[in-house]
Design a protein around this motif. Structure first.
Motif, PDB file in Angstrom:
ATOM      1  N   ALA C  21       0.847  -1.199   0.000  1.00  0.00           N
ATOM      2  CA  ALA C  21       0.000   0.000   0.000  1.00  0.00           C
ATOM      3  C   ALA C  21       0.882   1.249   0.000  1.00  0.00           C
ATOM      4  O   ALA C  21       0.669   2.196  -0.764  1.00  0.00           O
ATOM      5  CB  ALA C  21      -0.927  -0.012   1.212  1.00  0.00           C
ATOM      6  N   GLN C  22       1.878   1.223   0.857  1.00  0.00           N
ATOM      7  CA  GLN C  22       2.826   2.343   0.960  1.00  0.00           C
ATOM      8  C   GLN C  22       3.526   2.597  -0.381  1.00  0.00           C
ATOM      9  O   GLN C  22       3.662   3.743  -0.817  1.00  0.00           O
ATOM     10  CB  GLN C  22       3.866   2.005   2.045  1.00  0.00           C
ATOM     11  CG  GLN C  22       4.757   3.153   2.458  1.00  0.00           C
ATOM     12  CD  GLN C  22       4.018   4.163   3.338  1.00  0.00           C
ATOM     13  OE1 GLN C  22       2.841   4.018   3.613  1.00  0.00           O
ATOM     14  NE2 GLN C  22       4.714   5.207   3.723  1.00  0.00           N
ATOM     15  N   ASN C  23       3.918   1.517  -1.044  1.00  0.00           N
ATOM     16  CA  ASN C  23       4.676   1.639  -2.297  1.00  0.00           C
ATOM     17  C   ASN C  23       3.871   2.215  -3.449  1.00  0.00           C
ATOM     18  O   ASN C  23       4.448   2.715  -4.401  1.00  0.00           O
ATOM     19  CB  ASN C  23       5.230   0.262  -2.707  1.00  0.00           C
ATOM     20  CG  ASN C  23       6.337  -0.179  -1.770  1.00  0.00           C
ATOM     21  OD1 ASN C  23       6.873   0.622  -1.000  1.00  0.00           O
ATOM     22  ND2 ASN C  23       6.669  -1.462  -1.813  1.00  0.00           N
ATOM     23  N   GLY C  25       2.178   4.797  -3.399  1.00  0.00           N
ATOM     24  CA  GLY C  25       2.429   6.242  -3.398  1.00  0.00           C
ATOM     25  C   GLY C  25       1.169   7.094  -3.375  1.00  0.00           C
ATOM     26  O   GLY C  25       1.255   8.315  -3.352  1.00  0.00           O
ATOM     27  N   CYS C  26       0.007   6.461  -3.398  1.00  0.00           N
ATOM     28  CA  CYS C  26      -1.230   7.247  -3.331  1.00  0.00           C
ATOM     29  C   CYS C  26      -1.755   7.274  -1.893  1.00  0.00           C
ATOM     30  O   CYS C  26      -1.142   6.707  -0.988  1.00  0.00           O
ATOM     31  CB  CYS C  26      -2.276   6.690  -4.298  1.00  0.00           C
ATOM     32  SG  CYS C  26      -2.596   4.934  -4.135  1.00  0.00           S
ATOM     33  N   ARG C  27      -2.867   7.945  -1.665  1.00  0.00           N
ATOM     34  CA  ARG C  27      -3.446   8.032  -0.336  1.00  0.00           C
ATOM     35  C   ARG C  27      -3.975   6.650   0.058  1.00  0.00           C
ATOM     36  O   ARG C  27      -4.598   5.965  -0.755  1.00  0.00           O
ATOM     37  CB  ARG C  27      -4.595   9.049  -0.324  1.00  0.00           C
ATOM     38  CG  ARG C  27      -5.029   9.457   1.089  1.00  0.00           C
ATOM     39  CD  ARG C  27      -5.818  10.756   1.043  1.00  0.00           C
ATOM     40  NE  ARG C  27      -7.045  10.589   0.285  1.00  0.00           N
ATOM     41  CZ  ARG C  27      -8.193  10.132   0.792  1.00  0.00           C
ATOM     42  NH1 ARG C  27      -8.271   9.802   2.072  1.00  0.00           N
ATOM     43  NH2 ARG C  27      -9.256  10.017   0.036  1.00  0.00           N
ATOM     44  N   VAL C  28      -3.713   6.235   1.294  1.00  0.00           N
ATOM     45  CA  VAL C  28      -4.141   4.915   1.746  1.00  0.00           C
ATOM     46  C   VAL C  28      -5.281   5.067   2.761  1.00  0.00           C
ATOM     47  O   VAL C  28      -5.194   5.884   3.682  1.00  0.00           O
ATOM     48  CB  VAL C  28      -2.971   4.142   2.403  1.00  0.00           C
ATOM     49  CG1 VAL C  28      -3.452   2.767   2.895  1.00  0.00           C
ATOM     50  CG2 VAL C  28      -1.812   3.979   1.429  1.00  0.00           C
ATOM     51  N   VAL C  29      -6.348   4.311   2.555  1.00  0.00           N
ATOM     52  CA  VAL C  29      -7.405   4.213   3.562  1.00  0.00           C
ATOM     53  C   VAL C  29      -7.424   2.776   4.067  1.00  0.00           C
ATOM     54  O   VAL C  29      -7.635   1.836   3.287  1.00  0.00           O
ATOM     55  CB  VAL C  29      -8.788   4.596   2.999  1.00  0.00           C
ATOM     56  CG1 VAL C  29      -9.868   4.409   4.081  1.00  0.00           C
ATOM     57  CG2 VAL C  29      -8.787   6.027   2.494  1.00  0.00           C
ATOM     58  N   TYR C  30      -7.173   2.638   5.351  1.00  0.00           N
ATOM     59  CA  TYR C  30      -7.119   1.326   5.989  1.00  0.00           C
ATOM     60  C   TYR C  30      -8.510   0.988   6.506  1.00  0.00           C
ATOM     61  O   TYR C  30      -9.087   1.753   7.276  1.00  0.00           O
ATOM     62  CB  TYR C  30      -6.109   1.373   7.132  1.00  0.00           C
ATOM     63  CG  TYR C  30      -5.863   0.052   7.819  1.00  0.00           C
ATOM     64  CD1 TYR C  30      -4.802  -0.754   7.438  1.00  0.00           C
ATOM     65  CD2 TYR C  30      -6.680  -0.377   8.855  1.00  0.00           C
ATOM     66  CE1 TYR C  30      -4.562  -1.967   8.069  1.00  0.00           C
ATOM     67  CE2 TYR C  30      -6.451  -1.594   9.484  1.00  0.00           C
ATOM     68  CZ  TYR C  30      -5.388  -2.374   9.086  1.00  0.00           C
ATOM     69  OH  TYR C  30      -5.154  -3.565   9.714  1.00  0.00           O
ATOM     70  N   ILE C  31      -9.052  -0.132   6.065  1.00  0.00           N
ATOM     71  CA  ILE C  31     -10.386  -0.545   6.485  1.00  0.00           C
ATOM     72  C   ILE C  31     -10.259  -1.727   7.436  1.00  0.00           C
ATOM     73  O   ILE C  31      -9.894  -2.838   7.028  1.00  0.00           O
ATOM     74  CB  ILE C  31     -11.260  -0.902   5.259  1.00  0.00           C
ATOM     75  CG1 ILE C  31     -11.376   0.327   4.343  1.00  0.00           C
ATOM     76  CG2 ILE C  31     -12.640  -1.371   5.702  1.00  0.00           C
ATOM     77  CD1 ILE C  31     -11.947   0.027   2.968  1.00  0.00           C
ATOM     78  N   GLU C  55      -0.504   9.123   8.638  1.00  0.00           N
ATOM     79  CA  GLU C  55      -1.307   9.878   7.666  1.00  0.00           C
ATOM     80  C   GLU C  55      -2.365   9.024   6.959  1.00  0.00           C
ATOM     81  O   GLU C  55      -3.183   9.557   6.208  1.00  0.00           O
ATOM     82  CB  GLU C  55      -0.404  10.569   6.614  1.00  0.00           C
ATOM     83  CG  GLU C  55       0.342   9.634   5.668  1.00  0.00           C
ATOM     84  CD  GLU C  55       1.679   9.183   6.204  1.00  0.00           C
ATOM     85  OE1 GLU C  55       1.890   9.270   7.432  1.00  0.00           O
ATOM     86  OE2 GLU C  55       2.519   8.732   5.404  1.00  0.00           O
ATOM     87  N   TRP C  56      -2.351   7.730   7.192  1.00  0.00           N
ATOM     88  CA  TRP C  56      -3.348   6.866   6.552  1.00  0.00           C
ATOM     89  C   TRP C  56      -4.735   7.116   7.127  1.00  0.00           C
ATOM     90  O   TRP C  56      -4.881   7.307   8.339  1.00  0.00           O
ATOM     91  CB  TRP C  56      -3.012   5.384   6.774  1.00  0.00           C
ATOM     92  CG  TRP C  56      -1.865   4.895   5.959  1.00  0.00           C
ATOM     93  CD1 TRP C  56      -0.962   5.640   5.269  1.00  0.00           C
ATOM     94  CD2 TRP C  56      -1.488   3.517   5.758  1.00  0.00           C
ATOM     95  NE1 TRP C  56      -0.049   4.829   4.654  1.00  0.00           N
ATOM     96  CE2 TRP C  56      -0.345   3.518   4.934  1.00  0.00           C
ATOM     97  CE3 TRP C  56      -1.988   2.309   6.190  1.00  0.00           C
ATOM     98  CZ2 TRP C  56       0.291   2.350   4.541  1.00  0.00           C
ATOM     99  CZ3 TRP C  56      -1.363   1.143   5.803  1.00  0.00           C
ATOM    100  CH2 TRP C  56      -0.234   1.165   4.980  1.00  0.00           C
TER     101      TRP C  56
END
Lengths: 171, 171, 171
Positions: C21-23, C25-31, C55-56
């Motif tokens: 997810a980190q790689n 490079g876009c915004r991550v939303v953790y569900i 920041e997620w």
């Protein structure tokens, strides 16, 4: 060719076996080892049967697997055994001596069997070792059977999320 | 080189480890973590022992694995540890503090160990998560240990039906 | 792209999902599908949270997964669902009809979802088939869900000792 399709519960191993049997293009004899004991198992057996082509032969045999293989194998036949783990349960719960006799008979008949053969089996050895003596015996016997068939079979496939992962490829 | 051989119950992991140890051609010291508690375990230990070459060294150590590795490692020696999951059980059931101390000692000794090293361990995390608190702790600790060794080891192999599936290959 | 990361308990599947997810490079939303029922689970949730970048985005939703995916998906967003097996448990224990409704809603929303999506799930079908009716239902539902997602997803990865084993590769 002999093949072993292993997988966890609901991993798509039966579906893969049926697709491969279909693709051989020869006559298919489905060998069911399940015994319709309770309602839940009956439902499963019925659901599986409805998904198979109507023209396939069907043999239901909980114990004498080697004999059934011997009787039905032929150059233009694909035998599909679903599944070995139920068979191991059946021969483990049978009279003393049946387990050893049936395992030996299986290995002997596999030595020289014409046509195509597909075994389906549950991989059951990757969880916590179960507490019960019978469960441990089952896990042991299933594991040893898989090892032996891993040697005998030309192809071994593991299904993960319905996707085949080849473990041993035919030469 | 350090390697980790993982597999389910009766998946052929010990046999593979023993073949690889034999193939190195150097002196082998077999490190057994099993404790011969009940009759069933004694039988298993004895059966395993009879299958190994008589000239191999044998050290039985349920807890102080790091110390044994440190004492016996040498450039011309292959250490074979069978198996890690029993060791995790042993240090989990020992006095408080033993688990953390022994895990840290293991990781430290692995930093700089001469010769060949083969770890055998059970993959136990692929079934239904067990109900008991101790079983869950065991599953957690075994999983974390495997992850850490997955990083440290040069080679990681999973045995399926007796067949090695390479997960991490030496560079 | 949609991907499914499967693995046993403590096999490093969440860590791998978070790295991927980190790689992106876009915004991550953790569900998160976990419900902080008892103390042990609360601890696990907290420990997982502390390991993730601050920041997620975070959405906690035990049941209405499809709705959350629909609301948060976007071209420049990576949704990370951890984990599906807990969600299956939640919808299995909910009112009758919820399971079927939520599964159908999930498959429908996946048909046309923008951005990146990573599912994390436990492989639970490789141990002894559990005795309890509920555990068997859970194993069945989890297995069928994995099969279906195995078809839908572009990439399927199995983690073994923290090491990714690719089961299905993006074309």
């Amino acid at each position: 060719m002999k093949q072993l399709i292993l997988g966890g519960a609901r991993s798509g191993k039966s579906r893969l076996a049926e697709q491969r049997a279909q693709n051989f293009g020869c006559r298919v004899v489905y060998i069911a080892t399940a015994q319709a004991g309770d309602g839940e198992m009956s439902d499963r057996i019925l659901r599986h049967r409805e998904q198979r082509p109507a023209e396939w032969g069907l043999v239901e045999e909980p114990i004498a697997l080697a004999q059934v293989l011997h009787e039905h194998a032929a150059d233009d036949v694909c035998l599909l055994v679903d599944c070995l783990t139920l068979w191991v349960t059946n021969i483990l719960l049978a009279d003393p001596g049946v387990l050893e006799r049936e395992l030996n008979a299986l290995y002997q008949v596999l030595d020289n069997l014409p046509g195509e053969l597909i075994f389906v089996s549950n991989e059951v050895g990757w969880g916590i070792v179960p507490m019960g003596e019978l469960s441990r015996q089952f896990q042991d016997q299933a594991g040893w059977l898989h090892q032996r068939l891993g040697e005998i079979c030309d192809r071994v496939t593991l299904t993960v999320a319905g996707i085949p992962l080849e473990i041993k490829q035919p030469l």
